[in-house]
Motif scaffolding. Structure first.
Motif, PDB file in Angstrom:
ATOM      1  N   PRO A 130       0.816  -1.218   0.019  1.00  0.00           N
ATOM      2  CA  PRO A 130       0.026   0.026   0.312  1.00  0.00           C
ATOM      3  C   PRO A 130       0.992   1.275  -0.081  1.00  0.00           C
ATOM      4  CG  PRO A 130       0.007  -0.869   2.145  1.00  0.00           C
ATOM      5  CD  PRO A 130       0.611  -1.970   1.186  1.00  0.00           C
ATOM      6  N   PRO A 131       0.563   2.324  -0.595  1.00  0.00           N
ATOM      7  CA  PRO A 131      -1.000   2.568  -1.245  1.00  0.00           C
ATOM      8  C   PRO A 131      -0.919   1.747  -2.653  1.00  0.00           C
ATOM      9  CG  PRO A 131       0.308   4.482  -1.605  1.00  0.00           C
ATOM     10  CD  PRO A 131       1.155   3.739  -0.510  1.00  0.00           C
ATOM     11  N   ALA A 132      -2.061   1.012  -2.981  1.00  0.00           N
ATOM     12  CA  ALA A 132      -2.066   0.219  -4.231  1.00  0.00           C
ATOM     13  C   ALA A 132      -3.418   0.276  -4.581  1.00  0.00           C
ATOM     14  CB  ALA A 132      -1.568  -1.176  -3.801  1.00  0.00           C
ATOM     15  N   SER A 133      -3.549   0.119  -6.067  1.00  0.00           N
ATOM     16  CA  SER A 133      -4.908   0.149  -6.634  1.00  0.00           C
ATOM     17  C   SER A 133      -4.430  -0.614  -7.844  1.00  0.00           C
ATOM     18  CB  SER A 133      -5.596   1.475  -6.996  1.00  0.00           C
ATOM     19  OG  SER A 133      -6.798   1.495  -7.759  1.00  0.00           O
ATOM     20  N   LEU A 181      -5.046  -1.793   7.756  1.00  0.00           N
ATOM     21  CA  LEU A 181      -5.195  -1.415   6.594  1.00  0.00           C
ATOM     22  C   LEU A 181      -6.635  -1.408   6.253  1.00  0.00           C
ATOM     23  CD1 LEU A 181      -2.827  -4.768   6.021  1.00  0.00           C
ATOM     24  CD2 LEU A 181      -2.057  -2.412   5.427  1.00  0.00           C
ATOM     25  N   GLU A 182      -6.963  -0.631   5.196  1.00  0.00           N
ATOM     26  CA  GLU A 182      -8.163  -0.494   4.626  1.00  0.00           C
ATOM     27  C   GLU A 182      -8.290  -1.196   3.224  1.00  0.00           C
ATOM     28  OE1 GLU A 182     -10.982   2.911   5.373  1.00  0.00           O
ATOM     29  OE2 GLU A 182     -10.643   3.140   3.140  1.00  0.00           O
ATOM     30  N   ILE A 183      -8.968  -2.242   3.248  1.00  0.00           N
ATOM     31  CA  ILE A 183      -8.936  -2.883   1.632  1.00  0.00           C
ATOM     32  C   ILE A 183     -10.471  -3.010   0.939  1.00  0.00           C
ATOM     33  CG2 ILE A 183      -8.566  -5.235   0.557  1.00  0.00           C
ATOM     34  CD1 ILE A 183      -6.985  -5.888   3.355  1.00  0.00           C
ATOM     35  N   THR A 184     -10.444  -2.332  -0.173  1.00  0.00           N
ATOM     36  CA  THR A 184     -11.826  -2.384  -1.005  1.00  0.00           C
ATOM     37  C   THR A 184     -11.705  -3.378  -1.880  1.00  0.00           C
ATOM     38  OG1 THR A 184     -12.204  -0.025  -0.205  1.00  0.00           O
ATOM     39  CG2 THR A 184     -13.475  -1.143  -2.086  1.00  0.00           C
ATOM     40  N   LEU A 185     -12.337  -4.115  -2.033  1.00  0.00           N
ATOM     41  CA  LEU A 185     -12.398  -5.369  -3.155  1.00  0.00           C
ATOM     42  C   LEU A 185     -13.800  -5.233  -3.832  1.00  0.00           C
ATOM     43  CD1 LEU A 185     -11.529  -8.130  -4.412  1.00  0.00           C
ATOM     44  CD2 LEU A 185     -12.629  -9.264  -2.403  1.00  0.00           C
ATOM     45  N   SER A 186     -13.430  -4.924  -5.195  1.00  0.00           N
ATOM     46  CA  SER A 186     -14.575  -4.789  -6.189  1.00  0.00           C
ATOM     47  C   SER A 186     -14.207  -6.115  -7.152  1.00  0.00           C
ATOM     48  CB  SER A 186     -14.460  -3.598  -6.747  1.00  0.00           C
ATOM     49  OG  SER A 186     -14.446  -2.465  -5.962  1.00  0.00           O
ATOM     50  N   SER A 187     -15.584  -6.736  -7.625  1.00  0.00           N
ATOM     51  CA  SER A 187     -15.573  -7.847  -8.528  1.00  0.00           C
ATOM     52  C   SER A 187     -16.420  -7.121  -9.512  1.00  0.00           C
ATOM     53  CB  SER A 187     -16.137  -9.034  -7.905  1.00  0.00           C
ATOM     54  OG  SER A 187     -16.127 -10.125  -8.963  1.00  0.00           O
ATOM     55  N   VAL A 200      -5.860  -0.657  -1.649  1.00  0.00           N
ATOM     56  CA  VAL A 200      -5.429  -0.893  -0.167  1.00  0.00           C
ATOM     57  C   VAL A 200      -4.870   0.529   0.179  1.00  0.00           C
ATOM     58  CG1 VAL A 200      -3.859  -2.271   1.259  1.00  0.00           C
ATOM     59  CG2 VAL A 200      -4.958  -3.436  -0.678  1.00  0.00           C
ATOM     60  N   ARG A 201      -5.116   0.728   1.380  1.00  0.00           N
ATOM     61  CA  ARG A 201      -4.515   1.777   1.852  1.00  0.00           C
ATOM     62  C   ARG A 201      -4.159   1.435   3.317  1.00  0.00           C
ATOM     63  NH1 ARG A 201      -7.625   7.184   3.055  1.00  0.00           N
ATOM     64  NH2 ARG A 201      -9.285   5.722   3.977  1.00  0.00           N
ATOM     65  N   SER A 202      -2.808   2.125   3.943  1.00  0.00           N
ATOM     66  CA  SER A 202      -2.381   1.680   5.192  1.00  0.00           C
ATOM     67  C   SER A 202      -2.655   2.860   6.049  1.00  0.00           C
ATOM     68  CB  SER A 202      -0.936   1.293   5.275  1.00  0.00           C
ATOM     69  OG  SER A 202       0.012   2.363   4.889  1.00  0.00           O
ATOM     70  N   GLU A 203      -2.443   2.830   7.363  1.00  0.00           N
ATOM     71  CA  GLU A 203      -2.766   3.989   8.173  1.00  0.00           C
ATOM     72  C   GLU A 203      -1.516   4.964   7.785  1.00  0.00           C
ATOM     73  OE1 GLU A 203      -0.175   2.781  12.242  1.00  0.00           O
ATOM     74  OE2 GLU A 203      -2.414   2.550  12.170  1.00  0.00           O
ATOM     75  N   GLN A 204      -0.455   4.694   7.389  1.00  0.00           N
ATOM     76  CA  GLN A 204       0.559   5.537   6.977  1.00  0.00           C
ATOM     77  C   GLN A 204       0.209   6.629   5.859  1.00  0.00           C
ATOM     78  OE1 GLN A 204       4.116   3.362   5.613  1.00  0.00           O
ATOM     79  NE2 GLN A 204       4.514   2.887   7.745  1.00  0.00           N
ATOM     80  N   ASN A 205      -1.070   6.190   5.098  1.00  0.00           N
ATOM     81  CA  ASN A 205      -1.530   6.946   4.042  1.00  0.00           C
ATOM     82  C   ASN A 205      -2.941   7.559   4.511  1.00  0.00           C
ATOM     83  OD1 ASN A 205      -1.057   3.868   2.288  1.00  0.00           O
ATOM     84  ND2 ASN A 205       0.376   5.722   2.437  1.00  0.00           N
TER      85      ASN A 205
END
Length: 305
Positions: A54-57, A90-96, A206-211
């Motif tokens: 993270p941060p990742a998309s 970690l905050e993770i958003t999963l989209s299908s 994905v975001r981490s608390e650092q972001n």
């Protein structure tokens, strides 16, 4: 006004019915690993785990060429990811994504560093979201995880089940969506149906608390639908369920660093007026064995008042 708010929080805090633990149990119900499918350690260790930093998309295709698991209710291709465990929450958003009226109905199993099940999110956690200006029809959900201290990575396994393959998802017809958007009468036409398949397209953000701009162990719960952070892993050594060795770190230095970390976070949260966050930090610190977090919280609040 601020003093009244602080007094209200203190009255809750000193009340014997303060529901911090109860709320966590309710909001984490979707992550109950007792109903998660059993997957052999051999199958897990053979998977090619893709690292996400993270941060990742990122967007991933699930095809017949993906790794396969066919055990119990799990059927077909899976996607396997590793996430860093040393960057805080970690905050993770999963989209299908829905393509050609077909969609991969995801379920997610979260494992700790020793590949032990830590959280489970069935497909019902990823409901249908209709198309927007910048996004198409999709199944989508957000997961909040807090890796325990001492781990380097955790694992995220995405798969579908036999039950989901037998189900479908009703979409919103574009004509209806347009009418609703401009305020016209919604036409009485049938909505299209998306079949659930063994292949599909996933988008992972994905975001981490650092972001996120602040140190945060849990997010304030604002409604019964808000996902609560799930703690992944444990600082207390347990009998390993895998062949991987479990190394026990020295207790005293870790505890000292942990207390300083949490106490500083509590002070900063109270100073910023975020009492919800301070309470959650205190609660998490005490779970990890802190003996000073409660005193720090009380003294910080009294000083704030």
């Amino acid at each position: 006004m601020k003093k009244k708010i602080l007094a209200f929080y203190l009255s809750l805090f000193f009340s014997s019915t303060f529901p911090v633990v109860t709320q966590a149990a309710v909001f984490n119900a979707s992550a109950d690993v007792s109903v998660a499918p059993a997957i052999s350690q051999d199958a897990l260790q053979k998977l090619p785990w893709h690292p996400i930093v993270p941060p990742a998309s990122e967007t991933f295709k699930i095809t017949a060429a993906n790794p396969q698991i066919n055990q119990g209710d799990i059927q077909g291709s899976v996607a396997a990811f590793t996430l860093p465990a040393d960057r805080g929450s970690l905050e993770i958003t999963l989209s299908s994504l829905v393509n050609d009226r077909s969609v991969f109905a995801p379920s997610v199993l979260v494992l700790d560093e020793q590949m032990r099940p830590a959280a489970f999110y069935p497909s019902s956690y990823f409901p249908y979201e209709r198309a927007g200006v910048m996004s198409g029809d999709r199944l989508e959900g957000t997961i909040k995880l807090t890796p325990s201290l001492g781990q380097k990575q955790i694992y995220l396994l995405v798969y579908t089940t036999r039950q989901d393959l037998a189900a479908t998802t009703k979409l919103l017809d574009p004509a209806k969506a347009y009418a609703m958007g401009v305020g016209n009468a919604v036409p009485d036409i049938p909505d299209p149906i998306a079949q659930h398949g063994t292949t599909g397209e996933l988008h992972l953000k994905v975001r981490s608390e650092q972001n996120m701009g602040s140190v945060m162990i849990g997010l304030p719960v604002t409604s019964s639908n808000a996902p609560a952070p799930v703690v992944v892993g444990s600082n207390t050594p347990t009998a390993a369920t895998t062949s991987a060795p479990v190394t026990k770190a020295p207790a005293e230095p870790v505890l000292s660093d942990t207390e300083a970390y949490f106490n500083n976070g509590i002070k900063q949260a109270v100073k910023a007026g975020d009492i919800d966050k301070a309470l959650k930090l205190m609660n998490e610190a005490e779970k990890l064995g802190s003996t000073t977090a409660r005193k720090t919280f009380i003294s910080s609040v009294k000083g704030k008042g």
